[in-house]
Design a protein around this motif. Structure first.
Motif, PDB file in Angstrom:
ATOM      1  N   ASN A   1       0.861  -1.196   0.000  1.00  0.00           N
ATOM      2  CA  ASN A   1       0.000   0.000   0.000  1.00  0.00           C
ATOM      3  C   ASN A   1       0.892   1.239   0.000  1.00  0.00           C
ATOM      4  O   ASN A   1       1.871   1.313   0.743  1.00  0.00           O
ATOM      5  CB  ASN A   1      -0.908   0.008   1.236  1.00  0.00           C
ATOM      6  CG  ASN A   1      -1.887  -1.154   1.208  1.00  0.00           C
ATOM      7  OD1 ASN A   1      -2.645  -1.312   0.268  1.00  0.00           O
ATOM      8  ND2 ASN A   1      -1.859  -1.993   2.243  1.00  0.00           N
ATOM      9  N   PHE A   2       0.521   2.206  -0.838  1.00  0.00           N
ATOM     10  CA  PHE A   2       1.348   3.391  -1.041  1.00  0.00           C
ATOM     11  C   PHE A   2       0.515   4.639  -0.766  1.00  0.00           C
ATOM     12  O   PHE A   2      -0.634   4.747  -1.209  1.00  0.00           O
ATOM     13  CB  PHE A   2       1.864   3.407  -2.482  1.00  0.00           C
ATOM     14  CG  PHE A   2       2.825   4.515  -2.773  1.00  0.00           C
ATOM     15  CD1 PHE A   2       4.084   4.542  -2.199  1.00  0.00           C
ATOM     16  CD2 PHE A   2       2.475   5.544  -3.647  1.00  0.00           C
ATOM     17  CE1 PHE A   2       4.982   5.566  -2.482  1.00  0.00           C
ATOM     18  CE2 PHE A   2       3.359   6.569  -3.939  1.00  0.00           C
ATOM     19  CZ  PHE A   2       4.622   6.577  -3.353  1.00  0.00           C
ATOM     20  N   TYR A   3       1.082   5.575  -0.005  1.00  0.00           N
ATOM     21  CA  TYR A   3       0.362   6.802   0.362  1.00  0.00           C
ATOM     22  C   TYR A   3       1.242   8.008   0.052  1.00  0.00           C
ATOM     23  O   TYR A   3       2.452   7.984   0.283  1.00  0.00           O
ATOM     24  CB  TYR A   3       0.020   6.799   1.858  1.00  0.00           C
ATOM     25  CG  TYR A   3      -0.740   5.574   2.302  1.00  0.00           C
ATOM     26  CD1 TYR A   3      -2.120   5.469   2.128  1.00  0.00           C
ATOM     27  CD2 TYR A   3      -0.065   4.500   2.902  1.00  0.00           C
ATOM     28  CE1 TYR A   3      -2.805   4.330   2.534  1.00  0.00           C
ATOM     29  CE2 TYR A   3      -0.752   3.370   3.311  1.00  0.00           C
ATOM     30  CZ  TYR A   3      -2.121   3.286   3.118  1.00  0.00           C
ATOM     31  OH  TYR A   3      -2.798   2.154   3.515  1.00  0.00           O
ATOM     32  N   VAL A   4       0.632   9.072  -0.465  1.00  0.00           N
ATOM     33  CA  VAL A   4       1.349  10.326  -0.675  1.00  0.00           C
ATOM     34  C   VAL A   4       0.671  11.416   0.160  1.00  0.00           C
ATOM     35  O   VAL A   4      -0.553  11.553   0.143  1.00  0.00           O
ATOM     36  CB  VAL A   4       1.398  10.721  -2.169  1.00  0.00           C
ATOM     37  CG1 VAL A   4       2.447   9.905  -2.892  1.00  0.00           C
ATOM     38  CG2 VAL A   4       0.052  10.557  -2.859  1.00  0.00           C
ATOM     39  N   MET A   5       1.496  12.152   0.898  1.00  0.00           N
ATOM     40  CA  MET A   5       0.977  13.166   1.822  1.00  0.00           C
ATOM     41  C   MET A   5       1.726  14.474   1.628  1.00  0.00           C
ATOM     42  O   MET A   5       2.900  14.487   1.251  1.00  0.00           O
ATOM     43  CB  MET A   5       1.154  12.697   3.269  1.00  0.00           C
ATOM     44  CG  MET A   5       0.490  11.368   3.584  1.00  0.00           C
ATOM     45  SD  MET A   5       0.895  10.823   5.270  1.00  0.00           S
ATOM     46  CE  MET A   5       0.168   9.180   5.270  1.00  0.00           C
ATOM     47  N   ALA A   6       1.036  15.563   1.916  1.00  0.00           N
ATOM     48  CA  ALA A   6       1.649  16.887   1.817  1.00  0.00           C
ATOM     49  C   ALA A   6       0.810  17.867   2.632  1.00  0.00           C
ATOM     50  O   ALA A   6      -0.142  17.465   3.310  1.00  0.00           O
ATOM     51  CB  ALA A   6       1.750  17.328   0.354  1.00  0.00           C
TER      52      ALA A   6
END
Length: 332
Positions: free
Chosen positions: A32-37
């Motif tokens: 599972n891959f998550y991108v946050m900013a």
């Protein structure tokens, strides 16, 4: 091999986007891959390995879901607040800011240099300063063989080290526009000023190199000094490193020692004008070394010219390499 859940924090910045590129290239086993900013970038779409991901806003609840490793490149204040939250949830944070580098409880790691320090992490691992990373890759094998007595750094650092704003200052400056990021024009200029000035007259960047070198080479009394200079080059840092050893050396043997060390490419043929250039290093993860010559002013000294891509090896690739070491240990 065990697959992991991985997050990239600061995914829309210059280093964050390079994280994604390097992760794609090195094909980590990601489930599972998550991108946050920040809220400014939340809702944007990022493509990773052929799949679209919506950028999540980084909040105190972002790590309530199971995440094994998080790559942070969102600045010191963000890391100061959110890295401990992630760590408390069992997530291993690899942080690219300067926030944790000199914390005695936090390993500061370049895998070719001190991967053994990963073992004592408490869920936060610091990624060193870009200019220090390439320097210690060169110094480590020489220290092991000849024992370093003193190091003098002179750096020629690209504007990408100052982020997109630094890049734009050079691009716009070449068109005659005034600088917005740097205190003076960087176009056609060299600025002996990276980060803020400290009470001792050195800049923060210079003292980062001094202190981080000592920490990673496990020698807090090592004599190190530095002058760091911003130059009108878009990408890849170049460094002149003068090293004095405790023990004598043969130059051919020293070059062979560097040649056989991990992560190093030797370009050292002065007769054919072969030496590392910033354009050679850009896009690569290796550290390029040339102009290797004896320092004839001291008994056991050598001069090195060391060049590396500051966004890749100096930031994103080094962090991903640390993640690879962690995954290897998980599967051991």
């Amino acid at each position: 091999m065990k697959k992991i859940n991985l997050a990239v924090v600061g995914a829309t910045g210059m280093v964050g986007r390079t994280f994604l590129k390097v992760l794609e290239e090195r094909q980590l086993p990601i489930e599972n891959f998550y991108v946050m900013a920040s809220s400014r970038s939340a809702g944007k779409t990022i493509t990773f390995s052929g799949k679209d991901y919506i950028v999540e806003e980084l909040t105190e609840n972002s790590f309530d879901k199971p995440i094994d490793i998080a790559l942070f490149s969102a600045g010191g204040s963000t890391s100061e607040k959110f890295a401990p939250i992630a760590a408390a949830h069992g997530c291993i944070v690899i942080d690219n800011s300067s926030q944790w580098r000199m914390d005695p409880q936090v390993p500061l790691v370049v895998p070719e240099v001190n991967s053994e320090d990963i073992a004592w992490h408490k869920n936060i691992i610091a990624n060193p300063n870009c200019s220090t990373i390439q320097a210690v890759v060169a110094l480590k094998p020489l220290n092991e063989k000849y024992k370093i007595k003193r190091v003098v750094y002179s750096t020629y650092q690209a504007v990408s080290g100052a982020g997109l704003a630094g890049w734009m200052d050079l691009e716009n400056g070449l068109k005659g526009e005034e600088p917005k990021k740097f205190p003076h024009p960087i176009a056609n200029n060299c600025l002996p000023h990276i980060d803020v000035f400290l009470d001792n007259g050195y800049t923060k960047e210079e003292m980062k190199m001094v202190n981080e070198t000592r920490k990673m080479l496990h020698n807090e009394n090592l004599k190190v000094t530095a002058t760091t200079v911003r130059v009108p080059v878009f990408n890849s840092h170049s460094e002149s490193i003068n090293v004095e050893f405790e023990n004598p050396f043969e130059l051919d043997e020293l070059i062979e020692t560097l040649k056989n060390a991990p992560g190093i490419v030797i370009m050292n043929n002065s007769k054919d004008n072969e030496y590392p250039l910033a354009v050679d290093a850009t896009g690569h993860d290796e550290v390029f070394i040339g102009r290797i010559r004896r320092d004839e002013s001291v008994e056991n000294g050598v001069n090195l010219w060391v060049v590396a891509d500051n966004i890749r090896k100096g930031a994103a690739s080094n962090a991903v390499q640390i993640a690879e070491e962690i995954i290897r240990n998980m599967n051991a």
